[in-house]
Design an enzyme around this catalytic site. Sequence first.
Site, PDB file in Angstrom:
ATOM      1  N   TYR A  24       0.812  -1.219   0.000  1.00 19.30           N
ATOM      2  CA  TYR A  24       0.000   0.000   0.000  1.00 19.30           C
ATOM      3  C   TYR A  24       0.845   1.270   0.000  1.00 19.30           C
ATOM      4  O   TYR A  24       0.401   2.297  -0.474  1.00 19.30           O
ATOM      5  CB  TYR A  24      -0.888   0.045   1.254  1.00 19.30           C
ATOM      6  N   LYS A  54       4.697 -14.691   0.894  1.00 21.80           N
ATOM      7  CA  LYS A  54       4.792 -15.311  -0.435  1.00 21.80           C
ATOM      8  C   LYS A  54       6.287 -15.458  -0.726  1.00 21.80           C
ATOM      9  O   LYS A  54       6.822 -14.934  -1.711  1.00 21.80           O
ATOM     10  CB  LYS A  54       4.067 -14.424  -1.473  1.00 21.80           C
ATOM     11  N   ASP A 111      -5.390  -7.423   4.199  1.00 21.34           N
ATOM     12  CA  ASP A 111      -6.631  -6.829   3.701  1.00 21.34           C
ATOM     13  C   ASP A 111      -7.492  -7.906   3.055  1.00 21.34           C
ATOM     14  O   ASP A 111      -8.679  -8.049   3.350  1.00 21.34           O
ATOM     15  CB  ASP A 111      -6.296  -5.724   2.683  1.00 21.34           C
TER      16      ASP A 111
HETATM   17  C1  IPM Z   1      -9.875  -2.080   5.053  1.00 16.38           C
HETATM   18  C2  IPM Z   1     -10.360  -1.365   3.817  1.00 16.38           C
HETATM   19  C3  IPM Z   1      -9.344  -0.294   3.440  1.00 16.38           C
HETATM   20  C4  IPM Z   1      -8.006  -0.973   3.210  1.00 16.38           C
HETATM   21  C5  IPM Z   1      -9.751   0.550   2.225  1.00 16.38           C
HETATM   22  C6  IPM Z   1     -11.077   1.261   2.437  1.00 16.38           C
HETATM   23  C7  IPM Z   1      -8.689   1.535   1.829  1.00 16.38           C
HETATM   24  O1  IPM Z   1     -10.566  -2.277   2.792  1.00 16.38           O
HETATM   25  O2  IPM Z   1      -9.706  -1.415   6.097  1.00 16.38           O
HETATM   26  O3  IPM Z   1      -9.698  -3.296   5.000  1.00 16.38           O
HETATM   27  O4  IPM Z   1      -7.766  -1.491   2.113  1.00 16.38           O
HETATM   28  O5  IPM Z   1      -7.193  -1.004   4.131  1.00 16.38           O
HETATM   29 MG    MG Z   2     -10.345  -4.286   3.348  1.00 14.63          MG
END
Ligand code: IPM
Ligand code: MG
Length: 353
Positions: free
Chosen positions: A141, A188, A244
């Site tokens: 991210y 991974k 996630d």
């Molecule tokens: C989560 C959500 C968020 C993320 C989004 C809304 C950016 O999916 O908190 O899991 O990907 O972290």
């Molecule tokens: Mg999420």
Amino acid sequence: MPNVLVLPGDGIGLEITPEAVKVLQAVLKGHSTTLNFEYGLIGGAGIDEAGKALPDETLAAAQAADAILLGSVGGPKWDTLPAPQRPELGGLLALRKALGLFANIRPVKMLPMLVEASTLRTEVVKNVDLVVLRELTGGLYFGEKGRGTNPNSAFDTLVYTEEEIRRIVDLGFQMAAKRRGRLCSVDKANVLESSRFWREITLDIAKNYPEVELTHMYVDNAAMQLVRWPEQFDVIVTENMFGDILTDLASMLMGSIGMISSASLNGGKGLYEPAHGSAPDIAGKNIANPLATILSGALMLRYSFGLEHEAQMIEKAVERVLQEGYRTPDLAKSGDKVLGTREMGDAVVEALK
Ligand code: IPM
Ligand code: MG
């Protein structure tokens, strides 16, 4: 009096956060700790009313607050904005990063009365009790991203420093030591260099925790194992995006994504939010499930304010309401008593009494 910043955000966030506030107020009624709730804008609401997804005022209030309760961000209205300005990247991710909330705890525990709500067979899900510890401020991210020098390309990078891996994995060992003593590190490592590095460091930290049984699992296998035999897991620790994806999957073990709460911690401050999104398709209809947010409120009492007893009171009240057969539509089977968002919040307040 501790200050809690409430950031409802967008979509169903506007409907579910008031229910969690209501429950927090009810459980602390007459208590020596009472919470002072302040409100701020984030996500699309921030863009519309203050010109950006994380308004300066919101960031300052978040830095000053003792804890934060967040609803959800995003929606079709803001989907065409450039990525850095969007509610997700510019709002939620920016806030997580600014507050250094590297540890995201997502409990996945089957409540016996919800066994029927799961799409998986009873014998598979009935004993599920695991926690996913998702690294939240690094990994895929937050690595360098952009369009390539060739206009027909784009890239995201997955970078971790040793320090970032150490602090999250160490916390995973600590949590496992307090639970059933099993830590599964998901990566991974057969493909990614960052995962090989993660593994090396994890093996090194393991020397400090001889009482914890460490296993490693590739993320694709972990996804499969979570639906095959979820009971095998106690604590899972993993990279940001792997976490996630796996937590959306794991939420369905409990019957609905509307049940998965979360705490994002940095050792000091905590941000508490449901792990689901803003669900624009059902927003404004009073049908969203507020329980993940209410349960996130319980996590706030536990992790930010040390109010374990009151946290458990909320958790027991939720169980009691479900035990009585009340369900929001996402969980309902025929014969259940279906409640709206507000009515579910009221029922939890009532069950606290
Ligand atoms: C989560 C959500 C968020 C993320 C989004 C809304 C950016 O999916 O908190 O899991 O990907 O972290
Ligand atoms: Mg999420």
